[in-house]
Write a protein that holds these residues in place. Structure first.
Motif, PDB file in Angstrom:
ATOM      1  N   LYS A 140      -9.596 -33.562  37.994  1.00 11.53           N
ATOM      2  CA  LYS A 140      -9.027 -34.770  37.911  1.00 11.53           C
ATOM      3  C   LYS A 140      -9.812 -35.922  38.558  1.00 11.53           C
ATOM      4  CE  LYS A 140      -4.152 -34.523  36.910  1.00 11.53           C
ATOM      5  NZ  LYS A 140      -2.770 -34.828  37.685  1.00 11.53           N
ATOM      6  N   SER A 150     -13.303 -36.303  36.719  1.00 11.08           N
ATOM      7  CA  SER A 150     -13.455 -36.928  35.347  1.00 11.08           C
ATOM      8  C   SER A 150     -13.148 -38.593  35.816  1.00 11.08           C
ATOM      9  CB  SER A 150     -12.069 -36.486  34.849  1.00 11.08           C
ATOM     10  OG  SER A 150     -11.684 -37.556  33.557  1.00 11.08           O
ATOM     11  N   GLU A 155     -15.812 -41.539  34.805  1.00 15.93           N
ATOM     12  CA  GLU A 155     -15.158 -42.685  34.204  1.00 15.93           C
ATOM     13  C   GLU A 155     -15.378 -44.009  34.693  1.00 15.93           C
ATOM     14  OE1 GLU A 155     -10.783 -44.305  33.066  1.00 15.93           O
ATOM     15  OE2 GLU A 155     -11.148 -42.467  32.649  1.00 15.93           O
TER      16      GLU A 155
END
Length: 104
Positions: A55, A58, A62
């Motif tokens: 998590k 990612s 981003e």
């Protein structure tokens, strides 16, 4: 963590970019009043380590690519501090303009 005593408010070029990346990584989402989406979410606290790493990786990719478009994230690795229950990401970014690589 960023030492706000040493922020260079007049930074330009490479210094500005790496300072921006470090600021993104050290900001908790929702804490920046004018942009509540800036930063990384603390919601993974107390999650299994593999889930936490996935998590956070990612989200880091981003957020950096959204807020600092002059770099690309090359890799996100982690070191652990099990005695203190800490997972510490090391983020390697590449300057799109000149190919320089930095770790934040």
């Amino acid at each position: 963590m960023i030492d706000f005593k040493n922020i260079d408010y007049g930074a330009t070029g490479n210094e500005e970019i790496i300072q921006n990346v470090r600021f993104i990584l050290s900001t908790i989402i929702g804490s920046c009043v004018l942009d509540v989406n800036l930063g990384v979410s603390p919601d993974v606290v107390d999650s299994p380590i593999q889930l936490t790493q996935a998590k956070i990786t990612s989200e880091i990719i981003e957020k950096i690519e959204a807020y600092e478009p002059r770099v690309t994230v090359e890799s996100v690795t982690f070191s652990a501090d099990p005695l203190n229950g800490r997972l510490i990401p090391q983020v390697k970014v590449v300057n799109k303009e000149n190919g320089e690589v930095w770790t934040a």
